[in-house]
Design an enzyme around this catalytic site. Structure first.
Site, PDB file in Angstrom:
ATOM      1  N   GLU A  39      36.696  40.727  44.239  1.00 39.29           N
ATOM      2  CA  GLU A  39      37.353  40.814  42.925  1.00 39.29           C
ATOM      3  C   GLU A  39      37.258  42.240  42.369  1.00 39.29           C
ATOM      4  OE1 GLU A  39      37.067  38.507  38.593  1.00 39.29           O
ATOM      5  OE2 GLU A  39      35.336  38.506  39.928  1.00 39.29           O
ATOM      6  N   LYS A 109      43.902  35.159  37.403  1.00 39.34           N
ATOM      7  CA  LYS A 109      42.688  34.427  37.055  1.00 39.34           C
ATOM      8  C   LYS A 109      42.856  33.637  35.751  1.00 39.34           C
ATOM      9  CE  LYS A 109      37.689  35.368  36.638  1.00 39.34           C
ATOM     10  NZ  LYS A 109      36.719  36.488  36.532  1.00 39.34           N
ATOM     11  N   CYS A 144      36.284  34.015  41.304  1.00 41.36           N
ATOM     12  CA  CYS A 144      34.949  34.095  40.720  1.00 41.36           C
ATOM     13  C   CYS A 144      34.629  32.946  39.760  1.00 41.36           C
ATOM     14  CB  CYS A 144      34.793  35.457  40.044  1.00 41.36           C
ATOM     15  SG  CYS A 144      33.066  35.954  39.768  1.00 41.36           S
TER      16      CYS A 144
END
Length: 259
Positions: A39, A109, A144
């Protein structure tokens, strides 16, 4: 199916050097069918002070390198994520690139991280679930903190996902949580999960590393430590259907009572 997960340390304040470093590591993955990066590897997840100044449009230098690299090594590349700018907004954005250099899928995200983090203040959350149909199978993408939200992964399964690709910058001290979520998201959805995490320091925060490949039974079949490395493993996609037929837990869902 040959997988390569690149576990990489951040180069702070020199994005060009970071891009060159990533390219060198990608070239070490020649022969893999699928390569994944961490990321915001090109500037560092914790480098909030440079998010805006180093952000890129989709055709910027980071993606240009990755598209060319996919062609060069003839592999699918999960780009890891970078700060993408579009119409005055900024996203934690990742792409899946085909061996021919086509952009197959984009994931922004959804669950931005606000605990000791400025991500929620600077970036705009994504609003769509991403599952790409490829010659390797159906690939779901997440980033994540998304690992803490099982409903996202169940939605990807409902869209046909067989593999989860997770790019991450997961920090210490939450190593046990990282290991638990990787295994659980694979096990409960009977999918392969492949993660690429950052290592070393970025703005005084240390990342845990421990990138891994988890099979549909929740077993870690390959894992890295807390140093830079390239995790290479060969997996058999037939294991997905085998697990789902031998122990058909997904068929036991009573969705009508829950949704």
């Amino acid at each position: 199916m040959k997988i390569a997960s690149i576990q990489m340390a951040v180069i702070e304040d020199d994005k060009n050097a970071a891009i060159e470093k990533a390219l060198a590591k990608i070239r070490c993955c020649r022969g893999a069918d699928l390569v994944i990066l961490p990321e915001i590897w090109n500037v560092g997840f914790m480098s909030f002070d440079s998010y805006i100044s180093t952000s890129e449009e989709r055709n910027g230098p980071t993606m240009t390198m990755l598209v060319n690299a996919a062609r060069e090594i003839s592999a699918y590349i999960h780009t890891g994520s970078f700060v993408e700018c579009e119409n005055g907004k900024y996203y934690n954005s990742s792409y899946l690139v085909s061996p021919e250099g086509e952009l197959l899928a984009n994931y922004r995200k959804i669950h931005l991280f606000g605990y000791n983090s400025l991500e929620t203040r600077i970036l705009t959350p994504g609003n769509s679930v991403t599952v790409a149909d490829t010659s390797l199978g159906k690939i779901g993408m997440a980033t994540c903190y998304d690992l803490r939200f099982p409903e996202l992964f169940r939605k990807m399964v409902d869209l046909g996902a067989e593999f989860f690709l997770i790019c991450s910058a997961w920090p210490y001290p939450r190593l046990e949580a990282w290991q638990l979520f990787n295994r659980t998201r694979a096990l409960e959805n009977q999918c392969y999960l492949i993660s690429a995490n950052s290592v070393d320091m970025n703005r005084n925060t240390r990342f845990v590393g421990h990138s891994m490949v988890v099979d549909p039974w929740g077993t870690v079949i390959a894992g890295a430590g807390d140093k830079e490395s390239i995790l290479k493993v060969e997996i058999d996609s037939k294991e997905i259907q085998s697990a789902r037929e031998e122990f058909p837990v997904l068929k036991s869902r009573r969705v009508n009572l829950i949704t």
